[in-house]
Scaffold this motif. Structure first.
Motif, PDB file in Angstrom:
ATOM      1  N   SER A   3       0.843  -1.209   0.000  1.00 51.69           N
ATOM      2  CA  SER A   3       0.000   0.000   0.000  1.00 51.69           C
ATOM      3  C   SER A   3       0.876   1.256   0.000  1.00 51.69           C
ATOM      4  O   SER A   3       2.094   1.177   0.185  1.00 51.69           O
ATOM      5  N   GLY A   4       0.226   2.402  -0.155  1.00 50.24           N
ATOM      6  CA  GLY A   4       0.951   3.666  -0.081  1.00 50.24           C
ATOM      7  C   GLY A   4       1.678   3.825   1.242  1.00 50.24           C
ATOM      8  O   GLY A   4       2.749   4.414   1.328  1.00 50.24           O
ATOM      9  N   MET A   5       1.086   3.264   2.317  1.00 47.01           N
ATOM     10  CA  MET A   5       1.696   3.336   3.659  1.00 47.01           C
ATOM     11  C   MET A   5       2.787   2.286   3.836  1.00 47.01           C
ATOM     12  O   MET A   5       3.353   2.156   4.917  1.00 47.01           O
ATOM     13  N   GLY A   6       2.995   1.470   2.817  1.00 40.98           N
ATOM     14  CA  GLY A   6       4.027   0.438   2.907  1.00 40.98           C
ATOM     15  C   GLY A   6       3.548  -0.838   3.584  1.00 40.98           C
ATOM     16  O   GLY A   6       4.365  -1.650   4.029  1.00 40.98           O
ATOM     17  N   ARG A   7       2.256  -1.044   3.687  1.00 41.16           N
ATOM     18  CA  ARG A   7       1.728  -2.275   4.323  1.00 41.16           C
ATOM     19  C   ARG A   7       1.388  -3.308   3.256  1.00 41.16           C
ATOM     20  O   ARG A   7       0.856  -2.961   2.193  1.00 41.16           O
ATOM     21  N   MET A   8       1.628  -4.570   3.609  1.00 41.16           N
ATOM     22  CA  MET A   8       1.311  -5.675   2.702  1.00 41.16           C
ATOM     23  C   MET A   8       0.077  -6.403   3.230  1.00 41.16           C
ATOM     24  O   MET A   8      -0.016  -6.661   4.424  1.00 41.16           O
ATOM     25  N   GLY A   9      -0.844  -6.721   2.349  1.00 37.76           N
ATOM     26  CA  GLY A   9      -2.040  -7.458   2.754  1.00 37.76           C
ATOM     27  C   GLY A   9      -1.709  -8.912   3.040  1.00 37.76           C
ATOM     28  O   GLY A   9      -0.609  -9.394   2.731  1.00 37.76           O
TER      29      GLY A   9
END
Ligand code: URP
Ligand code: ZN
Ligand code: ZN
Length: 491
Positions: free
Chosen positions: A73-79
């Motif tokens: 994600s834009g925040m650097g989080r991976m689902g």
């Protein structure tokens, strides 16, 4: 739906069911050879595998053109879901084609991002797929080399953001990418929220100590969505280029879209199941549970739900996508700072790749809000048309890919994370009972879901290069003003 071939030697026949398209319902059998549908009509002879569909609805496999799979994600989080688990979960929910996003992050090469993403998909997907790209850079290489090349290779749509500090384009950049889309005939998906409005409200809420998930909803006010939607529509108007507003959540934005469509503008729009069946009250849940329900735009109220159902019925909204965003309820996703996480730091998004079609069926068809052909249109056919997959996907007819979901319209299923196939660890629909379920799912002629079991190997899905999306292929008179500005962009 009439062609039949008595001489054919079918690999699979589906007999005795009601075949549903986006315009009609007919009692018909379906003959499949290899990966294709080769005959549709009454009285087909049995194939090597004969499926009795008496009392069942035989529908095109779903197409989900907005889902986040194995994407940072834009925040650097991976689902939590990779291409395997997401595609398996999609299949169990009756979806046979997914089109998630390869995301460019600031400074990264779009072509590299796309190549890397293609490798992940090829190794793991159990159903056919394509992907869009997310464009966050408007440097020369992105706009003049990578993006045109990708479009020409079959990635004929891309998403842009008007909000999120790490992803957003300003209006000048939006015009730059719209000009590329106009030239290359690609469909631009727009996340329309006004970043500054959200930032202004958020900073003031946080300064007063209003940190809880519920304030996510308060900060992403409907005005932010309505303003950005209107701006996107006006920017598209300058060049008269088709755009699709994704995840429409509220009546104001919907009215702007309807007004643009009424004057003949090529504006298309999508909504998602969570906006139809959940409300902002979910974000009030205690113990940070409300974070599970934070998405952007946020959940709204009952009046918005009614407006969206009306928009699905009258055609203002053409597609229902999952916007599956599988962030776990832990530090990897929703709660980077545990219970100290502010609403601003919660990963945005709601999972639902498997529940998408059952929810639309149960809440839409089951409650008399939409017809069966509209269900097929909203869940499959319109996606295929809008994103360059038609007539290969989204219909049951000779020549189409044999992607079929056989639904039991009476089967009741209680949605639960214990039985869904994603890896998120919760579902916002826990305990909700839906009526109607896809019991047999066929992908490219292979029966991949039957009796609750998966019969597909990772990597057995295929990349489907997409053609020009229908909105971009239509030969319209774009008018003198748009011709002038397009010429200016090309000079
Ligand atoms: O909240 C959402 N929708 N998260 C997923 C990313 C996006 O903007 O679609
Ligand atoms: Zn978005
Ligand atoms: Zn999304």
């Amino acid at each position: 739906m009439t062609k039949r071939d008595h001489m054919a030697d079918y690999d699979v026949t589906i007999r005795g069911g009601s075949v549903v398209s986006d315009t009609a319902i007919a009692m018909a059998d379906v003959g499949i050879s290899g990966d294709k549908i080769v005959a549709v009509g009454p009285g087909l002879p049995a194939g090597r595998r004969d499926i009795d569909a008496t009392g069942r609805l035989v529908m095109p496999g779903g197409v989900d053109t907005h889902c986040h799979v194995e994407q940072l994600s834009g925040m650097g989080r991976m689902g939590a879901d990779d291409w395997y688990s997401a595609s398996v979960s999609a299949a169990f929910g009756g979806t046979t084609t997914i089109v998630p996003f390869a995301a460019q992050h600031r400074g990264s090469s779009l072509s590299q991002v796309a190549n890397d993403y293609a490798s992940l998909a090829a190794a793991k997907s159990v159903i056919d797929y394509s992907y869009h790209v997310i464009v966050t850079g408007t440097d020369r290489v992105t706009l003049e080399e990578d993006l045109p090349q990708l479009i020409r290779s079959g990635i004929t749509s891309f998403k842009i953001y008007m909000t999120y500090e790490q992803l957003k384009l300003d209006d000048y950049q939006v015009l730059d990418v719209l000009a590329v889309a106009a030239r290359e005939k690609a469909l631009v998906m727009v996340h329309a929220e006004n970043n500054d409005v959200i930032r202004w409200v958020s900073e003031r809420l946080l300064a007063k100590g209003h940190n809880a998930p519920a304030f996510h909803g308060a900060s992403h006010v409907e005005i932010a969505e309505a303003e950005a939607t209107n701006r996107a529509v006006q920017l598209s108007r300058l060049l008269d280029v088709p755009i699709l507003i994704v995840h429409v959540s509220a009546a104001d934005a919907l009215a702007t879209i309807a007004a643009a469509q009424a004057r003949g503008a090529p504006i298309y729009a999508e909504t998602c199941p969570h906006y139809l069946v959940l409300t902002r009250d979910e974000m009030d849940r205690p113990d940070m549970e409300g974070a599970k329900y934070c998405c952007s735009p946020p959940l709204r109220d009952a009046a918005s739900q009614e407006a969206l159902w009306a928009g699905l019925l009258d055609g203002t909204l053409q597609t229902l996508s999952s916007d599956h965003a599988p962030y776990r309820f832990d530090a990897s996703g929703k709660l980077p700072f545990g219970h100290a996480t502010t609403f601003k730091q919660v990963a945005n998004g709601i999972p639902g790749i498997e529940a998408r079609l059952p929810l639309l069926f149960s809440e839409g068809v089951g409650k008399g809000r939409i017809s069966l052909p509209q269900f097929v249109a909203l869940g499959a056919a319109n996606h295929a048309r809008l994103y360059g997959l038609y007539p290969r996907k989204g219909l049951i007819a000779p020549g189409a890919d044999a992607d079929i979901a056989i639904w039991n319209p009476d089967r009741e299923v209680t949605l639960s994370t214990a039985t869904l196939h994603d890896r998120v660890g919760y579902t916002p629909y826990e305990g909700m009972t839906v009526r109607g379920w896809p019991e047999i799912v066929i992908s490219a002629g292979r029966v991949i879901v039957e009796n609750g079991q998966l019969h597909a190997q990772p990597g057995s899905g295929r990349f489907i290069p997409r053609t020009t999306p229908e909105p971009c292929a239509i030969d319209r008179d774009i008018g003198e003003q748009a011709r002038f500005f397009r010429a200016l962009a090309d000079s």
